[in-house]
Design a protein around this motif. Structure first.
Motif, PDB file in Angstrom:
ATOM      1  N   PRO A 114      -6.021   0.033  -3.024  1.00  0.00           N
ATOM      2  CA  PRO A 114      -5.261   0.952  -3.887  1.00  0.00           C
ATOM      3  C   PRO A 114      -3.754   0.928  -3.600  1.00  0.00           C
ATOM      4  CG  PRO A 114      -7.097   2.117  -2.844  1.00  0.00           C
ATOM      5  CD  PRO A 114      -7.042   0.741  -2.262  1.00  0.00           C
ATOM      6  N   GLN A 115      -3.388   0.717  -2.337  1.00  0.00           N
ATOM      7  CA  GLN A 115      -1.966   0.626  -2.015  1.00  0.00           C
ATOM      8  C   GLN A 115      -1.340  -0.644  -2.596  1.00  0.00           C
ATOM      9  OE1 GLN A 115      -0.724   1.552   2.051  1.00  0.00           O
ATOM     10  NE2 GLN A 115      -2.716   2.510   2.367  1.00  0.00           N
ATOM     11  N   VAL A 116      -2.092  -1.734  -2.595  1.00  0.00           N
ATOM     12  CA  VAL A 116      -1.600  -2.980  -3.202  1.00  0.00           C
ATOM     13  C   VAL A 116      -1.429  -2.772  -4.707  1.00  0.00           C
ATOM     14  CG1 VAL A 116      -2.186  -5.382  -3.734  1.00  0.00           C
ATOM     15  CG2 VAL A 116      -2.505  -4.489  -1.411  1.00  0.00           C
ATOM     16  N   ALA A 117      -2.380  -2.115  -5.330  1.00  0.00           N
ATOM     17  CA  ALA A 117      -2.261  -1.831  -6.761  1.00  0.00           C
ATOM     18  C   ALA A 117      -0.999  -1.016  -7.029  1.00  0.00           C
ATOM     19  CB  ALA A 117      -3.510  -1.098  -7.257  1.00  0.00           C
ATOM     20  N   ALA A 118      -0.781   0.009  -6.240  1.00  0.00           N
ATOM     21  CA  ALA A 118       0.418   0.835  -6.423  1.00  0.00           C
ATOM     22  C   ALA A 118       1.690   0.022  -6.199  1.00  0.00           C
ATOM     23  CB  ALA A 118       0.376   2.035  -5.478  1.00  0.00           C
ATOM     24  N   ALA A 119       1.693  -0.827  -5.194  1.00  0.00           N
ATOM     25  CA  ALA A 119       2.886  -1.629  -4.877  1.00  0.00           C
ATOM     26  C   ALA A 119       3.201  -2.647  -5.966  1.00  0.00           C
ATOM     27  CB  ALA A 119       2.701  -2.338  -3.532  1.00  0.00           C
ATOM     28  N   THR A 120       2.170  -3.140  -6.639  1.00  0.00           N
ATOM     29  CA  THR A 120       2.387  -4.139  -7.691  1.00  0.00           C
ATOM     30  C   THR A 120       2.570  -3.503  -9.063  1.00  0.00           C
ATOM     31  OG1 THR A 120       0.001  -4.390  -8.081  1.00  0.00           O
ATOM     32  CG2 THR A 120       1.043  -5.905  -6.485  1.00  0.00           C
ATOM     33  N   GLY A 121       2.236  -2.231  -9.179  1.00  0.00           N
ATOM     34  CA  GLY A 121       2.324  -1.570 -10.475  1.00  0.00           C
ATOM     35  C   GLY A 121       1.178  -1.919 -11.404  1.00  0.00           C
ATOM     36  N   LEU A 122       0.125  -2.514 -10.842  1.00  0.00           N
ATOM     37  CA  LEU A 122      -1.046  -2.892 -11.623  1.00  0.00           C
ATOM     38  C   LEU A 122      -2.244  -2.060 -11.181  1.00  0.00           C
ATOM     39  CD1 LEU A 122      -0.576  -6.759 -11.396  1.00  0.00           C
ATOM     40  CD2 LEU A 122      -0.074  -5.312 -13.379  1.00  0.00           C
TER      41      LEU A 122
END
Length: 142
Positions: A114-122
Motif C-alpha cells: 500500500p505504501q508503494v501504491a501511495a508513493a507511485t500514485g497508482l
C-alpha cells in the motif's frame, strides 16, 4: 520505417529501464525502516513464500545469479533475519531459512504494497495490472 520509430520516447527498452529505476527508488524509503534494500526485500519475499530453500532455488526465484544472491543472504544473516546451513546429506547445497526475526518482519512488510501504491500514485489494482502486463517480457506467468 519512420523516423518516429527511433525516437527515444518510443522505445520500449527506455520506458522499462526508466520505470524500473523509478519504482525501485520509490521502494527505497519504504524499505529503509525494515532495514532492507530492494534486493534483500526480494530475497525475503521468496523466503516468506517458502523456507527453507537452497541458495540456487532462491536465486532462480528472484531472477539472480547465485553469486549475486549469496552476499545478499550473508547480509540478511548478519541482520539475524535468515540462517544459512549446509543441507544434511548433501554438503554442497546451502539451505537458507527464515529466523524468528525474519518471520516476524513479514508482519511489518504487509504495509509495503500500500505504501508503494501511495508513493507511485497508482492503486494496488493498477499496479497489479502493470505487473501482469509485463509477465510475458519477464518470463513469468501472469
Amino acid at each position: 520505417m519512420t523516423d518516429e520509430m527511433l525516437l527515444l520516447e518510443n522505445q520500449l527498452c527506455f520506458a522499462l529501464v526508466t520505470a524500473a529505476r523509478n519504482v525501485v527508488s520509490a521502494y527505497r524509503p519504504i524499505l529503509a525502516p525494515l532495514g532492507l534494500t530492494h534486493p534483500q526485500y526480494l530475497v525475503m519475499l521468496a523466503l516468506w513464500e517458502r523456507s527453507p530453500r537452497s541458495l540456487t532455488d532462491l536465486a532462480e526465484e528472484i531472477a539472480m545469479d547465485p553469486a549475486t544472491a549469496s552476499p545478499l543472504v550473508k547480509r540478511l544473516e548478519a541482520q539475524s533475519l535468515v540462517t544459512r546451513e549446509r543441507r544434511a546429506g548433501d554438503e554442497r547445497r546451502l539451505e537458507i531459512a527464515l529466523s524468528d526475526e525474519g518471520r516476524a518482519l513479514r508482519a511489518r512488510a504487509l504495509d509495503v504494497p500500500p505504501q508503494v501504491a501511495a508513493a507511485t500514485g497508482l492503486s494496488l489494482e493498477q499496479l497489479a495490472a502493470i505487473r501482469d502486463s509485463l509477465a510475458p517480457l519477464a518470463g513469468r506467468r501472469a
